[in-house]
Design a protein around this motif. Structure first.
Motif, PDB file in Angstrom:
ATOM      1  N   ARG A  99       0.721  -1.406  -0.040  1.00 54.83           N
ATOM      2  CA  ARG A  99      -0.032  -0.049  -0.038  1.00 54.83           C
ATOM      3  C   ARG A  99       0.764   1.424  -0.122  1.00 54.83           C
ATOM      4  NH1 ARG A  99      -4.095  -0.857   4.922  1.00 54.83           N
ATOM      5  NH2 ARG A  99      -5.044   1.023   3.779  1.00 54.83           N
ATOM      6  N   GLU A 102       1.801   2.362  -3.437  1.00 56.31           N
ATOM      7  CA  GLU A 102       0.565   3.030  -3.960  1.00 56.31           C
ATOM      8  C   GLU A 102       0.712   4.516  -3.772  1.00 56.31           C
ATOM      9  OE1 GLU A 102      -2.680   0.970  -3.076  1.00 56.31           O
ATOM     10  OE2 GLU A 102      -2.208  -1.123  -4.026  1.00 56.31           O
ATOM     11  N   VAL A 103       0.662   5.055  -2.612  1.00 55.13           N
ATOM     12  CA  VAL A 103       0.906   6.179  -2.129  1.00 55.13           C
ATOM     13  C   VAL A 103       2.322   6.862  -2.752  1.00 55.13           C
ATOM     14  CG1 VAL A 103       1.263   7.782  -0.274  1.00 55.13           C
ATOM     15  CG2 VAL A 103      -0.287   5.912  -0.042  1.00 55.13           C
ATOM     16  N   GLU A 105       3.598   6.301  -5.473  1.00 53.36           N
ATOM     17  CA  GLU A 105       3.234   6.644  -6.948  1.00 53.36           C
ATOM     18  C   GLU A 105       2.518   7.827  -7.206  1.00 53.36           C
ATOM     19  OE1 GLU A 105       4.090   5.193  -9.731  1.00 53.36           O
ATOM     20  OE2 GLU A 105       4.836   3.327  -9.229  1.00 53.36           O
ATOM     21  N   GLU A 106       1.701   8.096  -6.224  1.00 55.41           N
ATOM     22  CA  GLU A 106       0.951   9.375  -6.119  1.00 55.41           C
ATOM     23  C   GLU A 106       1.678  10.566  -5.953  1.00 55.41           C
ATOM     24  OE1 GLU A 106      -2.166   9.073  -3.436  1.00 55.41           O
ATOM     25  OE2 GLU A 106      -3.194   7.190  -4.077  1.00 55.41           O
ATOM     26  N   LEU A 107       2.750  10.383  -4.973  1.00 53.43           N
ATOM     27  CA  LEU A 107       3.707  11.624  -4.629  1.00 53.43           C
ATOM     28  C   LEU A 107       4.571  11.889  -5.892  1.00 53.43           C
ATOM     29  CD1 LEU A 107       4.808  10.490  -0.959  1.00 53.43           C
ATOM     30  CD2 LEU A 107       2.915  11.566  -1.799  1.00 53.43           C
ATOM     31  N   ARG A 109       4.076  11.714  -8.853  1.00 51.45           N
ATOM     32  CA  ARG A 109       3.310  12.643  -9.707  1.00 51.45           C
ATOM     33  C   ARG A 109       3.238  14.152  -9.472  1.00 51.45           C
ATOM     34  NH1 ARG A 109       0.089   7.528 -10.321  1.00 51.45           N
ATOM     35  NH2 ARG A 109      -1.287   8.319  -8.888  1.00 51.45           N
ATOM     36  N   GLY A 110       3.425  14.245  -8.400  1.00 54.57           N
ATOM     37  CA  GLY A 110       3.433  15.658  -7.805  1.00 54.57           C
ATOM     38  C   GLY A 110       4.649  16.269  -7.283  1.00 54.57           C
ATOM     39  N   TRP A 111       5.795  15.477  -7.512  1.00 56.74           N
ATOM     40  CA  TRP A 111       6.969  15.689  -6.793  1.00 56.74           C
ATOM     41  C   TRP A 111       7.943  16.754  -7.959  1.00 56.74           C
ATOM     42  CZ3 TRP A 111       8.916  14.828  -2.065  1.00 56.74           C
ATOM     43  CH2 TRP A 111      10.366  14.631  -2.061  1.00 56.74           C
ATOM     44  N   PHE A 116       1.446  16.680   0.649  1.00 60.98           N
ATOM     45  CA  PHE A 116       0.932  15.681   0.268  1.00 60.98           C
ATOM     46  C   PHE A 116       0.091  15.113   1.178  1.00 60.98           C
ATOM     47  CE2 PHE A 116       4.921  16.028  -1.764  1.00 60.98           C
ATOM     48  CZ  PHE A 116       4.527  15.960  -3.285  1.00 60.98           C
ATOM     49  N   GLY A 118      -3.862  12.349   2.292  1.00 66.50           N
ATOM     50  CA  GLY A 118      -4.953  11.537   1.620  1.00 66.50           C
ATOM     51  C   GLY A 118      -5.511  10.730   2.903  1.00 66.50           C
TER      52      GLY A 118
END
Length: 220
Positions: A99, A102-103, A105-107, A109-111, A116, A118
């Motif tokens: 898990r 997965e987080v 991967e999200e980071l 995209r905004g790095w 950040f 959620g």
């Protein structure tokens, strides 16, 4: 920078300027779990608030987040990073987590970003020098001190910085680090920590400091 494998099978990177790898050859994942997560008791805390000096490859963050997610608790994480790596380099350092990756991967995209959040919690990043970075007083339940070594990067290990970290840490909170350098340990005691020497992995000792008394600047 090209990834290099550590002995536990997880990758790290070698910094050409400092002449050191981001993690020990014994294992990036192993150190994150055994030292930073467990020696600070963050793996048991019901509401962890972690302050990290030296975010690096986000390995400590991801391991801590995985622990929090498994336990069903929210993680609040504040990191100070002077030299953020580009997302394409961070993306090369994958961990055998579920898990938390997965987080991650999200980071990516905004790095690089400063905040950040959620359902998992919050990561705030201060990009700058820890000597003058804004640190909330009495906020952290744990401090992960993980910059490059005192030999090549002495500033984060200095007494003024350790005093600032003590001020950010709650009474009884723990600071953990891989360094066992003598001058650093003396400064840690002077900054208001009870010093504990703990067995290391791949080296003889690690260091844990427990916050004592009143943080510097708040006493009479």
């Amino acid at each position: 920078m090209e990834p290099i494998l550590t002995q536990d099978g997880t990758p790290t990177l070698f910094h050409p300027v400092y002449g050191e790898a981001y993690h020990p050859r014994q294992g990036a994942l192993l150190q994150a779990r055994r030292l930073y997560l467990e020696k600070t008791l963050t793996h048991l805390h019901p509401a962890p608030r972690v302050l990290e000096v030296g975010l690096g490859l986000l390995v400590n963050f991801r391991v801590t987040l995985e622990s929090a997610l498994r336990r069903g608790v929210r993680l609040r994480y504040l990191a100070v990073e002077r030299e953020p790596l580009p997302p394409e380099l961070l993306a090369q350092v994958r961990l055998p987590l579920s898990r938390a990756e997965e987080v991650f991967e999200e980071l990516l995209r905004g790095w690089p970003g400063e905040r950040f959040s959620g359902p998992w919690g919050e990561l705030r990043v201060v990009f700058g020098d820890v000597r003058d970075a804004p640190l909330p007083r009495g906020w952290a339940t744990a401090v992960y001190l993980d910059p490059f070594s005192p030999r090549v990067n002495p500033e984060p290990w200095s007494l003024p910085v350790l005093q600032r970290l003590r001020g950010a840490l709650r009474l009884g909170g723990r600071l953990a680090t891989y360094s066992a350098q003598g001058a650093f340990r003396l400064a840690l005691k002077e900054a208001g920590f009870a010093l504990h020497r703990v067995p290391g992995v791949g080296k003889r000792e690690w260091t844990v400091g427990i916050a004592l008394g009143t943080p510097p600047g708040l006493g009479t």
